[in-house]
Design an enzyme around this catalytic site. Structure first.
Site, mmCIF file in Angstrom:
data_model
loop_
_atom_site.group_PDB
_atom_site.id
_atom_site.type_symbol
_atom_site.label_atom_id
_atom_site.label_comp_id
_atom_site.label_asym_id
_atom_site.label_seq_id
_atom_site.Cartn_x
_atom_site.Cartn_y
_atom_site.Cartn_z
ATOM 1 C CG ASP A 453 -4.128 6.580 34.260
ATOM 2 O OD1 ASP A 453 -3.555 5.741 33.572
ATOM 3 O OD2 ASP A 453 -4.880 6.293 35.205
ATOM 4 C CG ASP A 757 -6.037 1.247 35.500
ATOM 5 O OD1 ASP A 757 -5.466 0.774 34.503
ATOM 6 O OD2 ASP A 757 -6.648 2.323 35.482
#
Length: 1037
Positions: A453, A757
């Site tokens: 990320d 996620d």
């Protein structure tokens, strides 16, 4: 020699191995000295099966409560509820409802029972709490005493004596103890006291030493795992106590606490909702039902252990600990243990194969010694005359054979993996990484790709609004040091609407801290926006009182926007929305101009705003659009998705973390490809990726929608060069991970923080959840939790993963060398001379050097920077490499030649013929030389390919300590424990001779390292074991 073909049965997946694979390798383990100890750190499949059955029963019971009981309650008159008994203690404390009544209301979803008690407000009064102020800290002890604590029943930790008992279960040690007792029993009548007990007593004392050292090592490991287990269970939750918001551990919650829940949180106790914004709960972990549950007035019950799938809300805690169904379920989850790691399984296979060879050698050695002894008796015509001395000789032969098995079966191999992993996990905890699954530590060493990320991992996650575009003007936002209001060049009407959009449409709150100062609680993005609102003179509490919030659609990674519907003070409704600039801008058809008027959003104006967004993004700013829409009527089922008016575009600065660029360069040098996967604007993502060194001139950056619409062939073509994916959905990340693993054979590490996620974290080889920004759902799906959310910490995990792998290789190389030499020298000596050069006591000491002490020394060495200059070990690489076999065979040949010469021609070589005790001195010299060969070979094993074996040795205090302790104890054995260990004191010349024999193995090792070994051709120019080729010249040091 390729061991891998013998290890097909010993192959399991690093993540979620099937029960069939686990049972297959366990059934293949045929030779185990101590099954209890060997399988101590493996899953108990029978207990796990029982626990699963218990879990299913509890889930079935909950389903009955949720469906059947709710239906039955429709026919029960709430006014005719049975009486309940309140304890005197509870009555004296001011409570007017017992714990069991509270538990039954929530567990049974008894809505009529709740109404009977006056709803959530009535329950709050009966447990003496204000829903605005929360519990008072001073009341916590009495609440815990009456209603219980929020903890679950856990198995008590094992005490030291249990590990002593485990160590004593070793079959070979038990046989040796019997031999020792028989030796004492036969020796006393034949040789008298004390000479008759020396051999037996020596074996018993050696066994006690081995057991105590083994038990101490295992006990220390268990304490490390307990500490890590406690860290795993540390979950914090926001509550209101003493009129202020604060974070507390879920284990400190009490009945009456007002808990604030957000998307991704785990519901920490049973309770009743107070207020919410589109709160959706996932109850699958508790009931097994996958259908999400919407929480509202007629469905107000929240159960411990369930997850917040969407929305936010507050709840009143009514039941804690073992009174909840989750508490009973947690009790079952403690059973069964953890899955074994691939290295543990593989080394069990190696130990089994070597054990079979060792057992064969031991049997043959005993038969050769026994037959030779009987033949000699027959030659002397004494075959029919047997004495106790003869029995003692046969017992000694049997003890030697059993001790050969002790040395030959490398029981320490799989246990060394556990030791190394425990050590690495403890050190990683200090480096701010919590390893949840043992196998992740191993697998991370093989990671060839990291999908990371951006926000909070590559950047600091300390966000501030840096620029704002409003009324066609761009303004740089600057904080006033004196706390005065920041002035925007816009009209009062535009400013008022902007403040409404910021304050009404936020998940953050302004609360008082311990010192009574205002502080903002929320996500970094929300905090940055709310800080801007306060800086512009907004009054959070006044505005929130003035407007009534009707409906909220919280932000999530799929919608990429947050919307709110509010009732205006003068009547009417207004919708506010904020989120990803491109998405929200598409919802607009009007804009506030420079005079504060609302005008149509023409194509030219749309392009101008798009250019502003791209301009902000190219400066590495996160961009958000803030919009509003006035609505006719008094109610709307859904918040509109179009027809909005653009208020402003904000650019939020989130600086790159210090050290990230260097960490990315370290990854690239280590053969680890770094990809950024973010939900941000592509221009922002590109700017940050370039700053971090991720995006290179020949690299590719794509947006999520473009990627997900590609054909498999297009994906196959683009993925090798793909470095940045922007505006991605969690599904895009999952697709990328699947492609990398299945199509390209990569070992993939993935970072994630959001609830959505979880699939990608689960699918990856190593799931890395963020400890600060991560939700509990993400953490539960992850293998490692990065506690400081820092990308540099991920590099530390990779370095320790590589260290574990290479350390185990070093230990295996060392132990196999000892195995080969000890087996062959004893076998050959027994066949040729009729006696073994090493006694049972001496072999037990050698076993401890190569097993527990060897593992402590080599399996716990800290990583060095050179580890990150190698390429990662690929899938399916052979664990015992050609380099290792080269070193093992080379050192074994040297040791066998030296020890063979000493054994068969030592008297001549040492010119000991003139001495009285020649045999005893020679045997002591052989034993001493053998031990020092192992001591120096242990140092050699620190580097399998490089010449400089001393680099960083003093940094590893454990290695140095083991070396010193081994030498000191060897001196004590030879000089002072002769009667027990069958040794005699040596002169300084012989001591020097023994040390030199050991030391010569060092230059021998240098010569061996120049022997070339074959390489395997791979896509990348790798060494045969996945590492760089052996360097030459100056690189050797």
């Amino acid at each position: 020699m390729d061991f891998e073909k013998f290890l097909k049965e010993f192959d399991v997946e690093p993540k979620n191995p099937s029960e069939a694979a686990i049972r297959r390798w366990r059934s293949a383990v045929s030779i185990v000295k101590n099954r209890r100890r060997r399988f101590r750190m493996t899953a108990d499949l029978d207990k796990r099966s029982e626990a699963e059955k218990k879990k299913l029963k509890i889930q079935e019971k909950i389903r009955v409560a949720l469906y059947v009981q709710k239906a039955a309650l429709q026919f029960i008159d709430a006014g005719a509820r049975g009486e309940y008994t309140l304890s005197d203690e509870a009555r004296e404390a001011g409570f007017s409802i017992p714990a069991d009544e509270l538990a039954s209301i929530v567990r049974g979803h008894d809505i009529k029972g709740l109404k009977f008690h006056g709803g959530v407000e009535g329950i709050a009064r009966k447990v003496c709490v204000s829903l605005d102020e929360g519990v008072h800290e001073s009341d916590i002890p009495i609440r815990q005493k009456i209603f219980g604590i929020n903890r679950y029943t856990e198995k008590p930790p094992r005490i030291f004596l249990m590990f002593v008992w485990d160590a004593l279960q070793d079959l070979t040690l038990i046989i040796l103890m019997v031999c020792a007792v028989l030796s004492i029993g036969v020796g006393l009548p034949t040789e008298g006291w004390p000479a008759g007990v020396y051999d037996g007593l020596g074996i018993l004392l050696s066994i006690i030493l081995v057991v105590m050292v083994t038990a101490t090592s295992d006990y220390k490991q268990s304490l490390q795992f307990l500490d890590l287990d406690r860290e795993k269970k540390k979950i914090s939750i926001q509550v209101t106590r003493d009129e202020r918001r604060q974070k507390v551990s879920i284990y400190d919650l009490v009945v009456g606490d007002v808990v604030h829940l957000y998307i991704g949180d785990q519901v920490p106790a049973d309770g009743i909702f107070i207020s919410n914004h589109s709160l959706v709960i996932d109850e699958s972990s508790l009931s097994g039902e996958s259908e999400p549950v919407h929480i509202y007035n007629e469905k107000p019950f929240l159960l411990s252990g369930t997850k917040v799938q969407d929305g936010s809300g507050t709840m009143l805690v009514t039941t804690v600990g073992m009174r909840t169904e989750w508490g009973k379920l947690m009790e079952t989850l403690n059973e069964g243990g953890v899955d074994e790691t691939p290295l543990q399984v593989k080394l069990n296979g190696v130990a089994t194969i070597i054990g079979k060879i060792g057992l064969s050698f031991a049997v043959v050695t005993f038969l050769v010694l026994a037959i030779r002894f009987m033949v000699e008796k027959a030659i002397r015509h004494e075959f029919t005359h047997w004495s106790s001395a003869d029995a003692l000789t046969l017992i000694d032969y049997f003890a030697i054979a059993v001790t050969i098995i002790v040395v030959a079966v490398p029981e320490g191999l799989p246990l060394a993996v556990t030791l190394s992993l425990a050590f690495a996990m403890k050190k990683l905890m200090d480096d701010r990484a919590l390893v949840r699954h043992l196998s992740a530590c191993e697998t991370m060493g093989s990671a060839s790709c990291i999908c990371t990320d951006k926000t909070g991992t590559l950047t600091t996650n300390h966000m501030v609004v840096s620029k704002i575009w409003i009324s066609t003007k761009i303004t740089d936002v600057k904080t006033k040091e004196d706390g005065s209001i920041f002035q925007l060049e816009t009209t009062e009407r535009a400013l008022n609407i902007l403040l409404q959009a910021i304050i009404q449409n936020t998940g953050s709150e302004v609360v008082k801290d311990k010192e009574g100062k205002n502080t903002i609680i929320g996500t970094p993005t929300e905090i940055a926006l709310l800080e801007l609102g306060l800086l512009l003179g907004g009054d959070f509490k006044a505005q929130r009182k003035e407007f009534k919030i009707i409906k909220v659609e919280p932000f999530n990674s799929v919608r990429k926007k947050m919307s709110v519907l509010v009732a205006l003070p003068e009547g009417g409704l207004r919708a506010f929305c904020k989120g990803a600039s491109e998405i929200v801008l598409e919802m607009c058809d009007k804009v506030i101009d420079d005079s504060g008027e609302i005008v149509p959003l023409s194509e030219e104006k749309f392009q101008e705003v798009t250019d502003i967004i791209n301009g902000f993004a190219s400066e590495a700013l996160r961009t958000l659009c803030l919009v509003f829409k006035d609505l006719n009527g008094s109610s709307y089922e859904n918040i509109p998705d179009n027809g909005y008016t653009l208020i402003a575009v904000v650019g939020i600065k989130d600086p790159v973390r210090p050290g990230v660029k260097e960490a990315v360069q370290t990854c690239l040098a280590a053969g680890i490809f770094v990809r950024m996967v973010t939900g941000d604007n592509i221009n922002t993502a590109k700017a940050i990726a370039r700053e971090c060194g991720i995006l290179t001139p020949d690299g590719v950056a794509v947006e999520g929608p473009e990627f997900r619409n590609m054909s498999p062939d297009e994906m196959k073509r683009i993925i090798p060069k793909l470095q940045v994916m922007a505006r991605s959905l969690p599904l895009d990340k999952h697709t990328l991970v699947t492609q990398l693993r299945n199509t390209f054979g990569e070992v993939v590490a993935v970072t994630g923080d959001g609830t959505n996620d979880a699939p990608a974290l689960h699918e990856s080889d190593i799931g890395l959840a963020m400890g600060i920004a991560g939700t509990e759902v993400a953490k539960e799906s992850a293998d490692v939790i990065i506690l400081d959310d820092n990308f540099s910490t991920i590099i530390k995990v990779a370095k320790w993963g590589r260290s574990v792998y290479i350390n185990i290789q070093k230990f295996v190389q060392f132990q196999l060398t000892v195995n080969i030499v000890a087996l062959i020298i004893n076998f050959v000596s027994a066949c040729v001379s009729g006696s073994a050069p090493l006694t049972a006591v001496q072999l037990l000491w050698v076993n401890m050097i190569m097993d527990t002490l060897g593992a402590l020394a080599l399996a716990t060495e800290p990583p060095n920077d050179a580890l990150m200059e190698r390429l990662p070990v690929g899938r399916g690489e052979s664990f015992i490499t050609k380099v290792m076999w080269r070193n093992i065979i080379g050192q074994s040949i040297y040791q066998l030649i030296v020890l063979g010469l000493l054994n068969f021609d030592g008297k001549q070589l040492l010119q000991l013929i003139r001495l009285d005790a020649t045999d005893d001195v020679l045997k002591t010299v052989i034993f001493n030389s053998f031990v020092f060969c192992q001591v120096f070979n242990e140092i050699n094993s620190r580097e399998m390919e490089k010449i400089n074996i001393f680099r960083g040795m003093l940094n590893s205090w454990l290695f140095t300590g083991v070396m010193v302790a081994t030498v000191v104890f060897q001196v004590i054995i030879v000089e002072f424990l002769g009667a027990i260990a069958s040794t005699v004191p040596l002169s300084w010349q012989l001591w020097l001779f023994c040390v030199l024999i050991g030391a010569v193995s060092m230059p021998i090792a240098v010569v061996i390292k120049f022997i070339p070994v074959g390489k395997v051709t791979t896509a990348k120019p790798k060494h045969h074991d996945g590492y760089e080729a052996l360097p030459s010249g100056p690189e050797l040091t």
